[in-house]
Design an enzyme around this catalytic site. Structure first.
Site, PDB file in Angstrom:
ATOM      1  N   GLY A 167       0.978  -1.436  -0.124  1.00 31.27           N
ATOM      2  CA  GLY A 167      -0.038  -0.044  -0.047  1.00 31.27           C
ATOM      3  C   GLY A 167       0.908   1.318  -0.357  1.00 31.27           C
ATOM      4  O   GLY A 167       0.438   2.358  -0.475  1.00 31.27           O
ATOM      5  N   ARG A 249      12.315   0.016   7.586  1.00 33.46           N
ATOM      6  CA  ARG A 249      13.008  -0.282   8.855  1.00 33.46           C
ATOM      7  C   ARG A 249      14.657  -0.182   8.727  1.00 33.46           C
ATOM      8  O   ARG A 249      14.926  -0.744   7.633  1.00 33.46           O
ATOM      9  CB  ARG A 249      12.603  -1.783   9.154  1.00 33.46           C
ATOM     10  CG  ARG A 249      11.358  -1.900   9.992  1.00 33.46           C
ATOM     11  CD  ARG A 249      11.099  -1.299  11.264  1.00 33.46           C
ATOM     12  NE  ARG A 249       9.557  -1.497  11.899  1.00 33.46           N
ATOM     13  CZ  ARG A 249       8.687  -0.637  11.664  1.00 33.46           C
ATOM     14  NH1 ARG A 249       8.711   0.453  10.741  1.00 33.46           N
ATOM     15  NH2 ARG A 249       7.347  -0.973  12.291  1.00 33.46           N
ATOM     16  N   GLU A 278      17.446   2.215  16.766  1.00 36.20           N
ATOM     17  CA  GLU A 278      16.766   3.130  17.190  1.00 36.20           C
ATOM     18  C   GLU A 278      16.163   3.294  18.763  1.00 36.20           C
ATOM     19  O   GLU A 278      16.184   2.135  19.045  1.00 36.20           O
ATOM     20  CB  GLU A 278      15.267   3.468  16.422  1.00 36.20           C
ATOM     21  CG  GLU A 278      15.273   3.874  15.067  1.00 36.20           C
ATOM     22  CD  GLU A 278      14.001   3.587  14.223  1.00 36.20           C
ATOM     23  OE1 GLU A 278      13.088   3.628  14.864  1.00 36.20           O
ATOM     24  OE2 GLU A 278      14.141   3.732  13.202  1.00 36.20           O
ATOM     25  N   HIS A 296      12.060   8.646  12.781  1.00 31.31           N
ATOM     26  CA  HIS A 296      11.210   7.721  12.432  1.00 31.31           C
ATOM     27  C   HIS A 296       9.465   8.468  12.559  1.00 31.31           C
ATOM     28  O   HIS A 296       8.862   8.036  13.484  1.00 31.31           O
ATOM     29  CB  HIS A 296      11.316   6.478  13.414  1.00 31.31           C
ATOM     30  CG  HIS A 296      10.414   5.332  12.953  1.00 31.31           C
ATOM     31  ND1 HIS A 296      10.490   3.992  13.339  1.00 31.31           N
ATOM     32  CD2 HIS A 296       9.254   5.352  12.417  1.00 31.31           C
ATOM     33  CE1 HIS A 296       9.886   3.110  12.933  1.00 31.31           C
ATOM     34  NE2 HIS A 296       8.822   3.763  11.850  1.00 31.31           N
TER      35      HIS A 296
HETATM   36  O1  LIG Z   1       6.655   2.407  11.380  1.00 32.89           O
HETATM   37  C1  LIG Z   1       5.436   2.324  11.981  1.00 32.89           C
HETATM   38  C2  LIG Z   1       4.586   1.120  11.749  1.00 32.89           C
HETATM   39  O2  LIG Z   1       5.222   0.391  11.176  1.00 32.89           O
HETATM   40  O3  LIG Z   1       3.641   1.338  12.148  1.00 32.89           O
END
Ligand SMILES: O=CC(=O)O
Length: 333
Positions: A167, A249, A278, A296
């Site tokens: 998505g 990620r 992180e 992030h």
């Molecule tokens: O990085 C945020 C998520 O995957 O919800």
């Protein structure tokens, strides 16, 4: 006694969120000072959270109770049967261990398509145009560098490769099509609903895709299969002067190999919203003026947070009422 649910993280949209479970479950809030051992103790017989059947958790609680890894899952009491992850990527939950213990896991699929795709677009524009470096220079009291225009590029007419057309990748494809950029993609399988202007490259032809790309944007979930998927070899197959964008990620890219390629000029810039380790990221990143860095925030909008929270709570409601949430993760279906 109504079934008990524990919120490991606070609900931002509290009134709306709590209404989802009203009359269905007793909702308990985990004290924010509780650490991993105290959490487990509280869930056990005689503890404040005794008998809890479902957990609501977001990435924020990780700092205190850690990942829902095999160790934590194996220490949960047998009463716990559902973990509703408030997020899209659920790599912090060991789904295989949950399966062994008969625990269902849900996430919030699709909730970040817009928010993360626009984050990737921002990073892409900033990296190609050198906007982040220009802002840093301005804030340091210097007006523009007259030579920097030579290294800044328009998006129009450039080629973007998307690794992982879920998505978020698909929404990014739509956004850059407005310029237009040419869009290539690699995915485990060809995506049936991809527009015809998204050109598919299978695994065998991955190198052809990379060799034509000015920008590579990564949109794969983090699993053992995708760890370091963007490795030295893949980076070197990109055109000289290419840009890498990562909003997925940190662990899906080889950070050392990216830093090396930035140093020797094989990559002209990167845009990163996610990192290894992180929030204690490698401080060497701060020294690359051509690295656009975000902490992030790819999922951080009011709309996305609300959607993710309500989705997790709805899954818990469905679980309590029917034994199953509708967003059970793929590995458990
Ligand atoms: O990085 C945020 C998520 O995957 O919800």
């Amino acid at each position: 006694m109504p079934p008990r649910i524990v919120l490991c993280d606070p609900i931002v949209y509290e009134d709306e969120g709590k209404a989802v479970l009203e009359g269905v479950a007793e909702v308990l809030q985990l004290d924010p000072s509780v650490d991993r051992d105290e959490f487990i103790r509280a869930l056990r017989p005689g503890g404040r959270l005794e008998g809890v059947v479902g957990l609501y958790e977001r990435n924020q609680s990780t700092g205190r109770i850690g990942h829902f890894d095999r160790d934590l899952i194996s220490r949960l009491p047998r009463s716990v049967k559902w973990i509703a992850h408030v997020g899209v990527g659920y790599d912090k939950v060991d789904v295989a261990a949950c399966k062994e213990h008969g625990i269902g896991v849900s996430n919030a699929p699709g909730a970040l398509d817009e928010t993360t795709a626009t984050t990737a677009l921002f990073l892409l524009i900033s990296a190609l145009r050198g906007f982040s470096a220009a802002e840093q220079s301005l804030r340091a009291g210097n007006w523009k560098n007259p030579h920097s225009a030579a290294n800044a590029h328009d998006l129009t007419g450039r080629t973007l490769a998307i690794l992982g057309l879920g998505g978020i990748g698909l929404r990014l494809a739509e956004l850059v099509h407005a310029f237009p950029m040419r869009v290539l993609y690699h995915n485990r399988r060809k995506v049936a609903n991809a527009p015809e202007w998204c050109e598919y490259y299978d695994k065998e032809h991955l190198d052809d895709m990379l060799a034509q790309s000015d920008v590579l944007s990564v949109h794969v979930p983090f699993t053992e299969e995708t760890r370091n998927i963007v490795d030295e070899r893949m980076i070197r197959k990109l055109k000289k002067g290419a840009v890498i964008i990562n909003t997925a990620r940190g662990q899906v890219v080889d950070e050392e190999a990216i830093m090396q390629a930035l140093k020797d000029g094989h990559l002209s810039a990167v845009g990163l919203d996610v990192f290894h380790n992180e929030p204690n990221i490698d401080p060497r990143w701060y020294r690359f003026p051509n690295a656009v860095l975000l902490p992030h925030v790819g999922g951080s909008t009011a709309e996305a947070v609300r959607t993710m929270e309500l989705c997790a709570l709805q899954n818990l409601r469905d679980f309590v009422l029917t034994g199953k949430g509708r967003d059970l993760v793929a590995e458990l279906r």
